[in-house]
Structures are given as structure tokens and as C-alpha cells.
Design an enzyme around this catalytic site. Sequence first.
Site, mmCIF file in Angstrom:
data_model
loop_
_atom_site.group_PDB
_atom_site.id
_atom_site.type_symbol
_atom_site.label_atom_id
_atom_site.label_comp_id
_atom_site.label_asym_id
_atom_site.label_seq_id
_atom_site.Cartn_x
_atom_site.Cartn_y
_atom_site.Cartn_z
ATOM 1 N N LYS A 42 38.489 39.891 41.815
ATOM 2 C CA LYS A 42 38.587 41.320 42.011
ATOM 3 C C LYS A 42 40.012 41.722 42.366
ATOM 4 O O LYS A 42 40.366 42.896 42.339
ATOM 5 C CB LYS A 42 37.693 41.749 43.185
ATOM 6 N N GLY A 43 40.822 40.741 42.727
ATOM 7 C CA GLY A 43 42.145 41.029 43.295
ATOM 8 C C GLY A 43 43.051 41.873 42.424
ATOM 9 O O GLY A 43 43.882 42.621 42.926
ATOM 10 N N GLU A 98 46.914 39.179 36.811
ATOM 11 C CA GLU A 98 46.534 38.589 38.096
ATOM 12 C C GLU A 98 47.193 39.323 39.257
ATOM 13 O O GLU A 98 48.237 39.935 39.097
ATOM 14 C CB GLU A 98 46.985 37.117 38.146
ATOM 15 N N ASP A 102 49.647 31.708 43.302
ATOM 16 C CA ASP A 102 49.906 30.992 44.552
ATOM 17 C C ASP A 102 50.035 29.509 44.199
ATOM 18 O O ASP A 102 51.065 29.083 43.690
ATOM 19 C CB ASP A 102 48.737 31.299 45.501
ATOM 20 N N PHE A 151 50.658 35.283 54.008
ATOM 21 C CA PHE A 151 49.396 35.761 53.444
ATOM 22 C C PHE A 151 49.444 37.286 53.380
ATOM 23 O O PHE A 151 49.635 37.960 54.384
ATOM 24 C CB PHE A 151 48.192 35.292 54.266
ATOM 25 N N VAL A 152 49.279 37.818 52.166
ATOM 26 C CA VAL A 152 49.424 39.253 51.963
ATOM 27 C C VAL A 152 48.095 39.923 51.603
ATOM 28 O O VAL A 152 47.201 39.290 51.038
ATOM 29 C CB VAL A 152 50.491 39.560 50.881
ATOM 30 N N ARG A 164 41.354 45.439 50.660
ATOM 31 C CA ARG A 164 41.723 45.680 49.255
ATOM 32 C C ARG A 164 42.149 47.122 49.031
ATOM 33 O O ARG A 164 42.901 47.423 48.109
ATOM 34 C CB ARG A 164 40.535 45.367 48.335
HETATM 35 P P1 IMP Z 1 45.827 30.033 43.439
HETATM 36 O O1 IMP Z 1 44.770 29.352 42.636
HETATM 37 O O2 IMP Z 1 46.201 29.245 44.661
HETATM 38 O O3 IMP Z 1 47.053 30.412 42.633
HETATM 39 O O4 IMP Z 1 45.174 31.335 44.042
HETATM 40 C C1 IMP Z 1 45.012 32.447 43.339
HETATM 41 C C2 IMP Z 1 44.124 33.452 44.055
HETATM 42 O O5 IMP Z 1 44.100 33.226 45.467
HETATM 43 C C3 IMP Z 1 44.668 34.819 43.884
HETATM 44 O O6 IMP Z 1 44.210 35.403 42.692
HETATM 45 C C4 IMP Z 1 44.173 35.516 45.128
HETATM 46 O O7 IMP Z 1 42.879 36.015 44.905
HETATM 47 C C5 IMP Z 1 44.121 34.450 46.164
HETATM 48 N N1 IMP Z 1 45.330 34.463 47.018
HETATM 49 C C6 IMP Z 1 46.371 33.616 47.036
HETATM 50 N N2 IMP Z 1 47.300 33.964 47.933
HETATM 51 C C7 IMP Z 1 46.836 35.103 48.504
HETATM 52 C C8 IMP Z 1 47.356 35.995 49.513
HETATM 53 O O8 IMP Z 1 48.459 35.835 50.090
HETATM 54 N N3 IMP Z 1 46.569 37.064 49.821
HETATM 55 C C9 IMP Z 1 45.368 37.304 49.234
HETATM 56 N N4 IMP Z 1 44.858 36.520 48.281
HETATM 57 C C10 IMP Z 1 45.578 35.419 47.930
HETATM 58 MG MG MG Z 2 42.451 36.871 42.636
#
Ligand code: IMP
Ligand code: MG
Length: 180
Positions: A42-43, A98, A102, A151-152, A164
Amino acid sequence: MLNDVEKTLLSCEQLNQIVTDLGARISKDYEGKNLLMVSILKGSVVFMADLMRAVTIPCSIDFMSVSSYGSGTRTSGTVKIVKDLDIDLGGYDLLLVEDILDSGLTLSYVRDMLMTRNPASIRICTLLDKPARRKADIKADYVGAEIPDDFVIGYGLDYDEKYRNLPFVGILSPRVYADK
Ligand code: IMP
Ligand code: MG
């Protein structure tokens, strides 16, 4: 809600500028192509809603929901498809939209899986990039802003399904998750 924000990272005005610039680049790069913007729920929902209106060429949209996070602030590495795409990807130039890249584990899984469905091309557009935490071999083609390892929240991004609806991107006060 605002009490839990340590500091504003990107204001509404800055976000607006970022989205306008990305929309212009995408419109130029995809001129004459068959653009399909895919929002990873949903992000990315707020970013997607703004970005698609900054794109000035014809495009289609679709949504996909994957889960890789529990209520913590770190990825689990396991990706589950919660809602798949409706559209058959054959012939489309796919742009994955996206909220944040991260570790990259989520997107690299999604990209590799969608690649097997024979789209004409796949590219990645992320609002935020945290390159310091990358684990998977993946790079976004369009990046709104590189950010440090904090963390944002806000502008679609959540912590434990909250925040959100903040209209800007802020750093979550560590005291909110310190005792979790
Ligand atoms: P990844 O697989 O570690 O790249 O994570 C991707 C997903 O983790 C993103 O689409 C977000 O939903 C969540 N995420 C990663 N870092 C943050 C953050 O700082 N705040 C909120 N959601 C995060
Ligand atoms: Mg996401």
C-alpha cells in the site's frame, strides 16, 4: 500523530517538485511506448496517485500487493503476493512504482517474478532510496530522493499501518518503536 515525527525529511512542496520532475522524465522516456504503471501497495498509493497525474502521455495502471514486513522496522526477506495484477503483461512497458527501496529484497523478487510474464520492458521508479541498506542486487531507474538510514513515515509510508495519511515524509521518532 505529529508528536511522533522527529523531523520533516521532505515537505509537501519538495514532494510536489520531485513528482513533477519524475513525471516529466517518465513522459519523455516512454513517449510512443505502451506504459503500464504498477503501484506496489500500500506504501506507494499516494506517490502513484500524484505521479500518474504528472505523466502527460497515455498510460495504464494496475496494482499489486506484496507483504514483506510485520509490524517492525526491518524487512523479513520473505515476500508473499497478497494481490496479483489484473492485466496480462505481454507487450507492456512496465514501470514499477514503489515508495521506498530499502534492502531491495521485495522489489528484486517482484521484478524477477514479473519478468517471467514477458513484458516488453521493466523499469523501477521509487520515491525514496536508502542505498546504505541494500542487500539485493537492484537499482532504481528513477529515484525521487536518496535518504539516510532512518525509519520514515508519511505520504503513504507506514509504521505498523499508521501515519500513511501524513502529507509529508518525516522521520519516525525512535521512541515510538524503542520498546517494541
Ligand atoms: P525492502 O524489501 O527492504 O526494500 O523493503 C521494502 C518495503 O519495506 C517498502 O516498500 C516499505 O513498505 C517498507 N519500508 C522500508 N523502509 C521503510 C521505512 O523507512 N518506512 C516505512 N516503510 C519502509
Ligand atoms: Mg511498500
